[in-house]
Write an enzyme that holds these catalytic residues in place. Structure first.
Site, PDB file in Angstrom:
ATOM      1  N   ASP A 113     -14.056   1.499  -4.978  1.00  0.00           N
ATOM      2  CA  ASP A 113     -12.922   0.820  -4.585  1.00  0.00           C
ATOM      3  C   ASP A 113     -13.245  -0.479  -3.954  1.00  0.00           C
ATOM      4  O   ASP A 113     -14.456  -0.916  -3.710  1.00  0.00           O
ATOM      5  CB  ASP A 113     -12.857   1.470  -2.805  1.00  0.00           C
ATOM      6  CG  ASP A 113     -11.601   1.942  -2.437  1.00  0.00           C
ATOM      7  OD1 ASP A 113     -10.836   1.312  -2.672  1.00  0.00           O
ATOM      8  OD2 ASP A 113     -11.826   3.373  -1.410  1.00  0.00           O
ATOM      9  N   ARG A 146      -8.841  -4.091   6.857  1.00  0.00           N
ATOM     10  CA  ARG A 146      -9.145  -2.454   7.013  1.00  0.00           C
ATOM     11  C   ARG A 146     -10.723  -2.658   7.413  1.00  0.00           C
ATOM     12  O   ARG A 146     -11.678  -2.376   7.219  1.00  0.00           O
ATOM     13  CB  ARG A 146     -10.055  -1.992   5.832  1.00  0.00           C
ATOM     14  CG  ARG A 146      -9.169  -0.414   6.777  1.00  0.00           C
ATOM     15  CD  ARG A 146      -9.726   0.681   4.444  1.00  0.00           C
ATOM     16  NE  ARG A 146      -9.244   1.971   4.940  1.00  0.00           N
ATOM     17  CZ  ARG A 146     -10.498   2.820   4.411  1.00  0.00           C
ATOM     18  NH1 ARG A 146     -11.030   2.671   3.311  1.00  0.00           N
ATOM     19  NH2 ARG A 146     -10.408   3.823   5.117  1.00  0.00           N
ATOM     20  N   ASP A 169     -16.452  11.380  -1.326  1.00  0.00           N
ATOM     21  CA  ASP A 169     -15.685  10.317  -0.991  1.00  0.00           C
ATOM     22  C   ASP A 169     -16.389   9.446   0.103  1.00  0.00           C
ATOM     23  O   ASP A 169     -17.129   9.496   0.751  1.00  0.00           O
ATOM     24  CB  ASP A 169     -13.809   9.889  -1.139  1.00  0.00           C
ATOM     25  CG  ASP A 169     -13.180   9.302  -1.177  1.00  0.00           C
ATOM     26  OD1 ASP A 169     -12.876   8.760  -0.678  1.00  0.00           O
ATOM     27  OD2 ASP A 169     -12.516   9.452  -2.388  1.00  0.00           O
ATOM     28  N   ASP A 170     -15.227   8.460   0.576  1.00  0.00           N
ATOM     29  CA  ASP A 170     -16.499   7.092   1.678  1.00  0.00           C
ATOM     30  C   ASP A 170     -16.934   8.863   2.541  1.00  0.00           C
ATOM     31  O   ASP A 170     -16.259   9.357   3.431  1.00  0.00           O
ATOM     32  CB  ASP A 170     -14.594   6.631   2.088  1.00  0.00           C
ATOM     33  CG  ASP A 170     -15.333   5.367   3.471  1.00  0.00           C
ATOM     34  OD1 ASP A 170     -16.622   4.889   3.557  1.00  0.00           O
ATOM     35  OD2 ASP A 170     -14.137   4.906   3.306  1.00  0.00           O
ATOM     36  N   TRP A 176       0.442  -1.621  -0.059  1.00  0.00           N
ATOM     37  CA  TRP A 176       0.084   0.005  -0.069  1.00  0.00           C
ATOM     38  C   TRP A 176       0.672   1.279   0.239  1.00  0.00           C
ATOM     39  O   TRP A 176       1.944   1.727   0.315  1.00  0.00           O
ATOM     40  CB  TRP A 176      -0.665  -0.240   1.557  1.00  0.00           C
ATOM     41  CG  TRP A 176      -1.734   1.347   1.201  1.00  0.00           C
ATOM     42  CD1 TRP A 176      -3.385   1.882   1.251  1.00  0.00           C
ATOM     43  CD2 TRP A 176      -1.762   1.782   2.324  1.00  0.00           C
ATOM     44  NE1 TRP A 176      -3.517   2.378   0.636  1.00  0.00           N
ATOM     45  CE2 TRP A 176      -2.212   3.841   1.821  1.00  0.00           C
ATOM     46  CE3 TRP A 176      -0.563   2.637   2.729  1.00  0.00           C
ATOM     47  CZ2 TRP A 176      -2.346   4.535   2.809  1.00  0.00           C
ATOM     48  CZ3 TRP A 176      -0.993   3.831   3.494  1.00  0.00           C
ATOM     49  CH2 TRP A 176      -1.432   4.738   3.520  1.00  0.00           C
ATOM     50  N   LYS A 214     -16.614   6.727  -8.355  1.00  0.00           N
ATOM     51  CA  LYS A 214     -15.136   5.371  -7.977  1.00  0.00           C
ATOM     52  C   LYS A 214     -15.617   4.463  -6.901  1.00  0.00           C
ATOM     53  O   LYS A 214     -15.801   4.774  -5.741  1.00  0.00           O
ATOM     54  CB  LYS A 214     -14.619   6.688  -6.645  1.00  0.00           C
ATOM     55  CG  LYS A 214     -13.033   5.905  -5.713  1.00  0.00           C
ATOM     56  CD  LYS A 214     -12.949   7.457  -5.473  1.00  0.00           C
ATOM     57  CE  LYS A 214     -11.456   6.790  -5.172  1.00  0.00           C
ATOM     58  NZ  LYS A 214     -10.260   8.019  -3.881  1.00  0.00           N
ATOM     59  N   ASP A 228      -2.232   5.234  -3.041  1.00  0.00           N
ATOM     60  CA  ASP A 228      -2.676   6.563  -2.359  1.00  0.00           C
ATOM     61  C   ASP A 228      -1.257   7.314  -2.138  1.00  0.00           C
ATOM     62  O   ASP A 228      -1.888   8.774  -1.456  1.00  0.00           O
ATOM     63  CB  ASP A 228      -2.936   6.488  -1.280  1.00  0.00           C
ATOM     64  CG  ASP A 228      -5.076   5.082  -1.223  1.00  0.00           C
ATOM     65  OD1 ASP A 228      -5.459   5.718  -2.014  1.00  0.00           O
ATOM     66  OD2 ASP A 228      -5.723   4.559  -0.102  1.00  0.00           O
TER      67      ASP A 228
HETATM   68  C1  DGJ Z   1      -9.081   3.602  -0.556  1.00  0.00           C
HETATM   69  C2  DGJ Z   1      -9.129   4.814  -1.331  1.00  0.00           C
HETATM   70  O1  DGJ Z   1      -7.449   4.274  -1.866  1.00  0.00           O
HETATM   71  C3  DGJ Z   1      -8.776   6.418  -0.858  1.00  0.00           C
HETATM   72  O2  DGJ Z   1      -8.587   6.816  -2.417  1.00  0.00           O
HETATM   73  C4  DGJ Z   1     -10.362   6.046  -0.203  1.00  0.00           C
HETATM   74  O3  DGJ Z   1     -11.480   6.574  -1.118  1.00  0.00           O
HETATM   75  C5  DGJ Z   1     -10.312   5.546   0.848  1.00  0.00           C
HETATM   76  N1  DGJ Z   1      -9.783   4.057   0.543  1.00  0.00           N
HETATM   77  C6  DGJ Z   1     -11.264   5.573   1.806  1.00  0.00           C
HETATM   78  O4  DGJ Z   1     -11.834   4.915   2.063  1.00  0.00           O
END
Ligand code: DGJ
Length: 730
Positions: free
Chosen positions: A474, A438, A358-359, A191, A472, A542
């Site tokens: 994920d 996670r 986003d989240d 990561w 997006k 990220d």
């Molecule tokens: C992982 C992604 O890579 C991030 O850009 C972001 O969207 C987070 N998840 C949100 O939980």
């Protein structure tokens, strides 16, 4: 003398056993430059006798000696086109089967082949093989993208035996290449540390690259590689094969240097924990392996893959993309309608096309205020968003930008209503404690009900908010404790998961063919051409520290075109905003910053940069990429994109070393220009209050000069990033 005679005799003997016999059939799969040639002998055994430059006279393929004429093959199938296990094979197989009667052997004989021309210079060749003892058939598919020099290969396996058979191994391809030496470049990381290259010489034996993550091919290593023949890979010279498996789950790439010192490459789904039970009358289709052969080094290989991906794989690969402002790093989970409305205005002020939420926007019984709850409960959180998503979409549109949203529909938090309602939808083992990645678990996409649920999440969103402009997608978790509550054969789970995901994405793409969708996987964990059939773009990492991104983007660029690479300007790293923006421009530019915290100069620069980008983005996205100076061996990293008609280019150079006097000491030789054209060089993204050292000159240079002598962009510790436009002067 006696010894000499013996040697001559030996050579004669070897020539005899390796040459094509008069009745042999040759199947040539050709692109503009490349040929893959299959020879079928009188015993109907199909072998691969050539992978490399196409010959002008196809009749001469018959003269190619088998196995590089290197010596005796006890089995005669070292170079099988699809090596079957259990009969006379001694090396790594491509396919291994236990028949319904328990017999563990397989033989595959050629039956026939056919080729059909499809649209846009694509020719599909099918080679039909069959076991003489069993109603068991394999068809090899070779799709030759002639103009792009890319071959896509896969196989289908079917049988009509009395009961199910077990497929222990079912590779996508089985290549065979004779050369003096082989150098494998593979990539590894974790990561926020994706795509670190390692180049190693391959020696006799097997090198395996693989993954066992279940939901994604990559976290530690992607299913993409380069093999350079004879000498280590160079940027613009030498023979290089770039390969990548179109599969978003467990994969295995086997590289075997055989006893004759020839290279066998066997890519496919990972056989690990995946003995696949195949019922009679059904067909198993392997994922496709994509590869290109280049005699112009890594550069030639990546340009071919980019062209192919834009034209044939990535949705709207030759179309447009939206610049965006994302709120992840600006707010994390801490936002409400008021804050978001202010961000929409910020996005408009900055000049982007879209705002991406986003989240953290969902979950009520278990609100998604951190990453420990709520995943799976895709209803707006009423505290944060009392008026719902529809209101936000409108608010964004009123502010003059589109609205997009983050989803992670394949996963579930243990603390969620979804998990409470459907514990049997979750991949887990009843007699083992749950183990989280996670803080989450994976939904069982082998279950059609779960597929419907995941499809429904997106479909409902789109139905309620038809103008939603972006998704997006994920995927953070990997599969632990692999077990499905509904599947019959547990060892089918890893494969059925990915096939289930693709079924959902097929349905979504059929209904929403033009919706822009970003592929994200806790950073760049899912960058493969299986998933990129459905996604317009991918999130490389990220890690958005611009220094790090130079390296990460550099390595992805071997396989994936810049139009698909989402590069965001964020607050990671300590570089000035100009450096961060310049690096992000080498792909699809986006932002994840607090716009209101920018200084006036920073804001003016960013607004201007977005306008500049509008004028050059098509060269970056659709032009030919030339990597000019590698950050691994120079003080600077330098790459340029050249338009198809070679009248315009955009050239990026960055300082990657901070030592005394580090910089572009000498001219850098450009590439891809027309030697006969004249060009003027102009600096872009000049920071307010500074002057360009370049723009003072009115000199024009021939393409010939720029490619033979070069030009110094004058990157040093005071000018750490320089973007130049190279325009034809008529
Ligand atoms: C992982 C992604 O890579 C991030 O850009 C972001 O969207 C987070 N998840 C949100 O939980």
């Amino acid at each position: 003398m006696k010894q000499l005679c013996l040697s001559v005799l030996f050579v004669f003997f070897i020539t005899l056993i390796t040459k094509a016999a008069p009745g042999d059939v040759h199947i040539a799969i050709e692109t503009r430059q490349t040929a893959l040639v299959i020879r079928v002998d009188k015993d109907q055994s199909p072998t691969l006798v050539h992978l490399g430059s196409k010959l002008r006279n196809a009749a001469e393929y018959a003269a190619i000696p088998a196995r590089g004429k290197r010596g005796e093959d006890y089995t005669d199938i070292y170079n099988s086109v699809y090596t079957p296990a259990g009969s006379r094979n001694l090396l790594e197989p491509a396919i291994q089967v236990t028949h319904a009667d328990g017999n563990p052997s397989l033989d595959l004989k050629y039956i026939r082949h056919e080729s059909q021309s499809m649209a846009d210079g694509v020719v599909l060749t099918k080679v039909y093989l069959k076991d003489p003892q069993y109603p068991f058939e394999v068809t090899l598919y070779y799709k030759a993208y002639q103009n792009e020099d890319v071959i896509e290969q896969w196989s289908t396996i079917r049988h009509t035996e009395k009961k199910s058979i077990t497929l222990h191994k079912y590779a996508s391809a089985n290549l065979y290449i004779p050369a003096q030496n082989y150098y494998l470049t593979h990539f590894h990381g974790d990561w926020a540390n994706e795509m670190n290259p390692s180049e190693i010489p391959l020696t006799e034996g097997i090198k395996i690259l693989d993954s066992k993550l279940g939901t994604r091919a990559d976290l530690f290593q992607p299913p993409s590689f380069l093999v350079s023949l004879n000498k280590p890979a160079e940027e613009e010279q030498g023979e290089v094969i770039a390969g990548t498996l179109s599969w978003s789950g467990n994969y295995q790439l086997a590289f075997e240097v055989d006893p004759l010192h020839n290279l066998r490459i066997i890519p496919g789904i990972n056989p690990y924990a995946s003995a696949y039970s195949l019922a009679p009358g059904t067909e198993f289709t392997t994922p496709a392996f994509l590869f290109t052969y280049s005699d112009k080094g890594k550069g030639g290989a990546s340009r071919s893959l980019h062209r192919w991906a834009r034209k044939h794989r990535i949705p709207q690969g030759e179309g447009n993309r939206l610049t965006l402002l994302n709120n992840w790093e600006a707010t994390y989970f801490d936002f409400n309608e008021e804050k978001l409305s202010a961000l929409f205005k910020d996005g408009k002020k900055l000049g982007v096309d879209l705002f991406l939420l986003d989240d953290g926007w969902f979950g009520n019984k278990y609100p998604r205020n951190n990453d420990r709850a709520g995943l799976g409960d895709w209803q707006e959180n009423v505290k944060k968003l009392p008026h719902g998503l529809g209101y936000l979409v409108k608010e964004a549109e009123n502010a003059g930008i589109k609205f997009g949203i983050w989803l992670e529909p394949e996963m579930v938090s243990p603390k969620s209503e979804l998990y409470e309602k459907h514990p049997d939808w979750v991949i887990k083992l009843a007699n083992r404690s749950e183990y989280y990645f996670r803080n989450q678990l994976v939904l069982d996409l082998s279950n059609p009900k779960v597929q419907d649920f995941v499809y429904g999440v997106v479909n409902d969103l789109m139905t309620k908010n038809p103008t939603l402009g972006f998704i997006k997608w994920d995927c953070n978790a990997v599969i632990y404790n692999a077990f499905s509550a509904t599947i019959q054969n547990q060892s089918n789970l890893y494969v059925d998961y990915v096939q289930g995901l693709y079924k959902v994405l097929d349905r979504l793409r059929a209904k929403y063919p033009t919706l822009p969708m970003m592929l994200c996987s806790g950073g760049g964990g899912r960058v493969d051409y299986g998933a990129l059939k459905y996604f317009t773009e991918y999130w490389p990492s990220d890690n958005t520290d611009a220094q790090e991104r130079i390296f990460i983007q550099w390595n992805y660029s071997y396989f994936f075109p810049s139009i698909a690479s989402c590069n965001h300007v964020t607050d990671w790293g300590k570089q000035p905003i100009k450096f961060r923006t310049d690096v992000a421009m080498m792909g699809k530019l986006g932002y994840d910053i607090v716009v209101s915290k920018l200084t006036e100069e920073e804001l003016t620069f960013s607004q201007q940069a977005l306008k500049t980008y509008e004028g050059i983005k098509n060269i970056i996205w659709k032009g030919d990429l030339y990597r000019l100076a590698s950050p691994y061996t120079n003080d600077v990293a330098s790459s340029m994109y050249v338009s198809e008609s070679r009248d315009r280019a955009v050239w990026f150079t960055y300082l990657v070393n901070s030592r005394y006097k580090a910089g572009s000491q000498a001219p850098i030789k450009l590439n891809g220009l027309d030697p006969a054209k004249n060009y003027r060089i102009r600096e872009l993204n000049v920071y307010p209050g500074t002057t360009s050292r370049i723009n003072t000159s009115t000199t024009t240079y021939s393409g010939n000069y720029l490619m033979a002598i070069g030009f110094n962009p004058q990157v040093d510790t005071r000018r750490t990033s320089v973007v130049l436009e190279v325009n034809e002067v008529k």
